[in-house]
Design a protein around this motif. Sequence first.
Motif, PDB file in Angstrom:
ATOM      1  N   SER A  85     -17.123 -11.422 -48.207  1.00  0.00           N
ATOM      2  CA  SER A  85     -17.102 -12.466 -47.283  1.00  0.00           C
ATOM      3  C   SER A  85     -18.340 -12.871 -47.057  1.00  0.00           C
ATOM      4  CB  SER A  85     -16.468 -12.123 -45.985  1.00  0.00           C
ATOM      5  OG  SER A  85     -15.352 -11.413 -46.512  1.00  0.00           O
ATOM      6  N   GLU A  86     -19.449 -12.315 -47.698  1.00  0.00           N
ATOM      7  CA  GLU A  86     -20.716 -12.847 -47.211  1.00  0.00           C
ATOM      8  C   GLU A  86     -21.149 -14.206 -47.974  1.00  0.00           C
ATOM      9  OE1 GLU A  86     -23.335 -11.288 -45.927  1.00  0.00           O
ATOM     10  OE2 GLU A  86     -25.244 -11.969 -46.729  1.00  0.00           O
ATOM     11  N   PRO A  87     -21.348 -15.057 -47.002  1.00  0.00           N
ATOM     12  CA  PRO A  87     -21.725 -16.488 -47.770  1.00  0.00           C
ATOM     13  C   PRO A  87     -22.648 -16.349 -48.994  1.00  0.00           C
ATOM     14  CG  PRO A  87     -21.487 -16.787 -45.281  1.00  0.00           C
ATOM     15  CD  PRO A  87     -21.470 -15.313 -45.661  1.00  0.00           C
ATOM     16  N   ALA A 168     -11.503 -11.832 -41.574  1.00  0.00           N
ATOM     17  CA  ALA A 168     -12.395 -11.449 -40.756  1.00  0.00           C
ATOM     18  C   ALA A 168     -13.431 -10.852 -41.454  1.00  0.00           C
ATOM     19  CB  ALA A 168     -12.094 -10.280 -39.813  1.00  0.00           C
ATOM     20  N   ILE A 170     -16.151  -9.362 -40.653  1.00  0.00           N
ATOM     21  CA  ILE A 170     -16.685  -8.233 -39.975  1.00  0.00           C
ATOM     22  C   ILE A 170     -16.171  -6.832 -40.788  1.00  0.00           C
ATOM     23  CG2 ILE A 170     -15.145  -7.965 -38.065  1.00  0.00           C
ATOM     24  CD1 ILE A 170     -18.895  -6.758 -38.383  1.00  0.00           C
ATOM     25  N   ARG A 341     -30.023 -27.912 -40.484  1.00  0.00           N
ATOM     26  CA  ARG A 341     -28.771 -27.903 -40.584  1.00  0.00           C
ATOM     27  C   ARG A 341     -28.015 -26.727 -41.248  1.00  0.00           C
ATOM     28  NH1 ARG A 341     -25.362 -31.882 -39.595  1.00  0.00           N
ATOM     29  NH2 ARG A 341     -22.877 -31.523 -40.595  1.00  0.00           N
ATOM     30  N   ASN A 342     -28.822 -26.224 -42.131  1.00  0.00           N
ATOM     31  CA  ASN A 342     -28.262 -24.978 -42.844  1.00  0.00           C
ATOM     32  C   ASN A 342     -28.292 -23.953 -41.823  1.00  0.00           C
ATOM     33  OD1 ASN A 342     -27.537 -23.691 -45.564  1.00  0.00           O
ATOM     34  ND2 ASN A 342     -29.340 -22.620 -44.693  1.00  0.00           N
ATOM     35  N   ASN A 345     -25.478 -24.095 -39.544  1.00  0.00           N
ATOM     36  CA  ASN A 345     -24.213 -23.617 -40.201  1.00  0.00           C
ATOM     37  C   ASN A 345     -24.194 -22.201 -40.179  1.00  0.00           C
ATOM     38  OD1 ASN A 345     -22.394 -22.974 -42.457  1.00  0.00           O
ATOM     39  ND2 ASN A 345     -22.081 -25.219 -42.426  1.00  0.00           N
ATOM     40  N   PHE A 346     -25.213 -21.574 -40.633  1.00  0.00           N
ATOM     41  CA  PHE A 346     -25.032 -19.859 -40.640  1.00  0.00           C
ATOM     42  C   PHE A 346     -24.928 -19.480 -39.243  1.00  0.00           C
ATOM     43  CE2 PHE A 346     -27.619 -19.266 -45.180  1.00  0.00           C
ATOM     44  CZ  PHE A 346     -26.428 -19.844 -45.512  1.00  0.00           C
ATOM     45  N   ARG A 348     -23.524 -20.754 -36.679  1.00  0.00           N
ATOM     46  CA  ARG A 348     -22.167 -20.846 -36.355  1.00  0.00           C
ATOM     47  C   ARG A 348     -21.077 -20.067 -36.973  1.00  0.00           C
ATOM     48  NH1 ARG A 348     -20.057 -24.197 -39.710  1.00  0.00           N
ATOM     49  NH2 ARG A 348     -18.858 -22.479 -40.431  1.00  0.00           N
ATOM     50  N   PHE A 349     -21.437 -19.416 -38.160  1.00  0.00           N
ATOM     51  CA  PHE A 349     -20.823 -18.530 -38.889  1.00  0.00           C
ATOM     52  C   PHE A 349     -20.833 -17.126 -38.204  1.00  0.00           C
ATOM     53  CE2 PHE A 349     -20.646 -15.105 -42.034  1.00  0.00           C
ATOM     54  CZ  PHE A 349     -19.594 -15.122 -42.732  1.00  0.00           C
ATOM     55  N   HIS A 352     -18.867 -17.236 -34.820  1.00  0.00           N
ATOM     56  CA  HIS A 352     -17.446 -17.102 -35.261  1.00  0.00           C
ATOM     57  C   HIS A 352     -17.271 -15.623 -35.632  1.00  0.00           C
ATOM     58  CE1 HIS A 352     -13.990 -17.888 -37.701  1.00  0.00           C
ATOM     59  NE2 HIS A 352     -13.905 -18.588 -36.666  1.00  0.00           N
ATOM     60  N   CYS A 355     -17.683  -9.485 -33.776  1.00  0.00           N
ATOM     61  CA  CYS A 355     -16.544  -9.023 -33.205  1.00  0.00           C
ATOM     62  C   CYS A 355     -16.185  -8.844 -31.681  1.00  0.00           C
ATOM     63  CB  CYS A 355     -16.113  -7.604 -33.883  1.00  0.00           C
ATOM     64  SG  CYS A 355     -17.205  -6.103 -32.935  1.00  0.00           S
TER      65      CYS A 355
ATOM     66  N   PHE B  76      -6.864 -11.131 -33.477  1.00  0.00           N
ATOM     67  CA  PHE B  76      -8.101 -10.877 -33.950  1.00  0.00           C
ATOM     68  C   PHE B  76      -8.462 -11.406 -35.660  1.00  0.00           C
ATOM     69  CE2 PHE B  76     -11.566  -8.455 -36.239  1.00  0.00           C
ATOM     70  CZ  PHE B  76     -12.505  -8.042 -35.272  1.00  0.00           C
ATOM     71  N   TYR B  77      -7.483 -11.630 -36.169  1.00  0.00           N
ATOM     72  CA  TYR B  77      -7.667 -11.899 -37.695  1.00  0.00           C
ATOM     73  C   TYR B  77      -7.159 -13.237 -37.593  1.00  0.00           C
ATOM     74  CZ  TYR B  77      -8.193  -6.849 -38.679  1.00  0.00           C
ATOM     75  OH  TYR B  77      -8.603  -5.670 -38.889  1.00  0.00           O
ATOM     76  N   THR B  95     -18.474 -23.253 -45.041  1.00  0.00           N
ATOM     77  CA  THR B  95     -19.775 -22.512 -44.624  1.00  0.00           C
ATOM     78  C   THR B  95     -21.027 -22.962 -45.568  1.00  0.00           C
ATOM     79  OG1 THR B  95     -18.267 -20.967 -44.605  1.00  0.00           O
ATOM     80  CG2 THR B  95     -20.589 -19.986 -44.599  1.00  0.00           C
ATOM     81  N   PRO B  97     -23.097 -22.702 -48.175  1.00  0.00           N
ATOM     82  CA  PRO B  97     -23.130 -23.157 -49.807  1.00  0.00           C
ATOM     83  C   PRO B  97     -22.187 -24.404 -49.880  1.00  0.00           C
ATOM     84  CG  PRO B  97     -23.247 -20.828 -49.584  1.00  0.00           C
ATOM     85  CD  PRO B  97     -22.928 -21.312 -48.029  1.00  0.00           C
ATOM     86  N   GLU B 133     -14.061 -20.215 -43.067  1.00  0.00           N
ATOM     87  CA  GLU B 133     -15.531 -19.522 -43.389  1.00  0.00           C
ATOM     88  C   GLU B 133     -15.420 -19.101 -44.952  1.00  0.00           C
ATOM     89  OE1 GLU B 133     -17.829 -20.311 -41.653  1.00  0.00           O
ATOM     90  OE2 GLU B 133     -16.973 -20.583 -39.684  1.00  0.00           O
ATOM     91  N   CYS B 134     -16.619 -19.033 -45.705  1.00  0.00           N
ATOM     92  CA  CYS B 134     -16.901 -18.689 -47.139  1.00  0.00           C
ATOM     93  C   CYS B 134     -15.786 -17.795 -47.419  1.00  0.00           C
ATOM     94  CB  CYS B 134     -17.935 -17.956 -47.165  1.00  0.00           C
ATOM     95  SG  CYS B 134     -18.527 -17.428 -48.927  1.00  0.00           S
ATOM     96  N   CYS B 138     -18.299 -19.585 -53.707  1.00  0.00           N
ATOM     97  CA  CYS B 138     -19.501 -20.670 -53.555  1.00  0.00           C
ATOM     98  C   CYS B 138     -20.009 -21.367 -54.574  1.00  0.00           C
ATOM     99  CB  CYS B 138     -20.627 -19.785 -52.763  1.00  0.00           C
ATOM    100  SG  CYS B 138     -20.033 -18.414 -51.767  1.00  0.00           S
TER     101      CYS B 138
END
Lengths: 451, 174
Positions: A85-87, A168, A170, A341-342, A345-346, A348-349, A352, A355, B76-77, B95, B97, B133-134, B138
Amino acid sequence: MGRKLLLEHINVPGINTFDVYRSKGGYAAVEKALKTLTPDEVVEEVKKSGLRGRGGAGFPTGMKWSFLAKPEGVARYLVCNADESEPGTFKDRFLMTYLPHLLIEGMIVASFALGAKTSYIYVRGEMMPQIRILEKAIAEAKAKGFLGKNILGTGYDLELYVQPGGGAYICGEETALLESLEGKRGNPRIKPPFPAIAGLYGCPTVVNNVESIAAVVPIINEGGDEYAKLGIGRSTGTKLISAGGNLKNPGVYEIDLGLPAEEFLYSDEYCGGIANGKRLKAVVAGGSSVPILPANLFLKTINNEARLMSYESLAYGGFVSGTMMGSGGFIAYDEDQCIVRNTWNFARFYHHESCGQCSPCREGTGWMEKVLHRLEYGHGKMSDMDLLVDVSKKIEGNTICPLGDAAAWPVASAIRHFRDEFEWHVTDAATAVTRNYGIAHYADPLNTVVA
Amino acid sequence: MLSVQDTNMPVTFTPELISKFADIVSRYPEGKQKSALLPILHLVQAEFGWVSVPAMDKVAEYLSIQPIEVYEVASFYTMYFLKPQGKYMLEVCRTGPCEIVGAGKIMNYIEQKLGVKEGDVTEDGLFSWRGVECLAACGFGPVLQISPEYTFYEKLTPESVDTLISDLKAKAKN
Ligand SMILES: Cc1cc2nc3c(=O)[nH]c(=O)nc-3n(C[C@H](O)[C@H](O)[C@H](O)COP(=O)(O)O)c2cc1C
Ligand code: SF4
Ligand code: FES
């Protein structure tokens, strides 16, 4: 051209099926490991290979395996981290879509090495199509005797299951992943104890990334020493880089570690340069968590030497002028992109995805998002940049898990390298909401930047 | 037209659904059946379109855990819908990219085209949309996925959005 150890057969039609995969030499590593090696010998080969975890932290895989506690009569688990999930990162999804049997083969060999009788692949829940692909592939492998009881008549039993997450970021953190696999919220655990001692259900557990597990297959087939001949220094072997952003040819590439960054970015064999004939402004080399670099510092280190795609070269210069390999999530920004902006965005990510367990992360990510939002929308103050750096420093190192650091570094590095662009958002706020700052001096030769 | 269900309406799990639950529970060691919670909630959502409180209570009963253990997980999810959504939920990655290759424009286009704000349901009950989100794609942005199947669309343009929406409308009719 570099050697393809993982993606060699990616274009073979039907390679996602057992029969075609097998006809291309698939499952040879299972035969070799289970029939001719002891579990400790498999661990030894992985140690010799120098393989470093491909999930982001880069910790040596063989060493991690050798830390696994082996108390008598207690189950041990291998859990594959397919939470990706890492952008910026999209290599694991790619691998599972096109080469599911490579991951399953790696899981069998690794489970054998660790003495696990039940293993799980934790896949982020959004990847339902990939979950279906893996379940089908597991059923095929089981029907052919590569999973289940008494595999290939060797007496080794293994059940392999796919577990969906619930959405999620996390849960990519290994202890949050284990909590989630136990049916709980994804709150990271306080370490120690490490999973090697008390992981899934309190039992000794190894968590490894999809690509790390897949790499075990060529390591066993060719031997750890052979694998270690590829790459450069302590960055051995090949690495999948998922390249996105404003590139001519975005996609997943397998590179020999040590490939010059410039060649990776501009040669037609890889990214083919920046799309639409534009110029490069900045690069995030290893996923959204790693420090962003302006074009000039990405291509050359502070010593004016060519930057290489290796763990050491990307990190050269530390946080002042370097970055990290991370998960191999490579994002290129062209001259038209706005760094403020970027960064917003990050931020915000991360806000969000926090946890919420630790106040520096929960509150700090929210503040960073808020301040960056006001800078981007023309209501910022000159003092905001110092405020952001201050908040990022208060998060860094003060949290239960590294998500806090991951949220702090992109903000701190963007301000370090692009401060004039942030200031312009304050001094020329009215203009900044209508157009972007442009490439400025970020692609100029290094000596004009670093006085 | 989809009417918003009464949130207190009791639910029943079909024998087929229960047998799927049992298959999942069998993947874990004795006494660790709580591990089945996330996969079971996905099955419940696929069946009913969302996870209501009565459904969560029944899941708790099935797994012999407290209802709160289910609520805290479901909330949570991000994938679990705690209120009814459109039959098709369009989830657009917002997100970095994807943003730099036009995700924002695609979200605006979808909002305009469907005529509902993020998180709301169209009048015919067919569609909802939201930014997520992502999604680990990407290099092929902008991207979106559509639950309940999580079918995936890459390199979106306004034209491809038009096509996929009219395809879904046709599918819903059959
Ligand atoms: C916030 C956070 C998110 C992470 N996400 C992932 C992920 O999606 N996939 C992954 O393999 N590792 C992820 N990691 C790293 C894992 O905690 C762990 O180090 C890794 O799975 C170990 O596997 P490896 O040694 O094979 O790299 C994440 C770590 C953090 C702190
Ligand atoms: S650092 Fe953030 S994500 Fe990690 S445990 Fe603390 S609050 Fe949770
Ligand atoms: S940023 Fe959209 S898929 Fe990764």
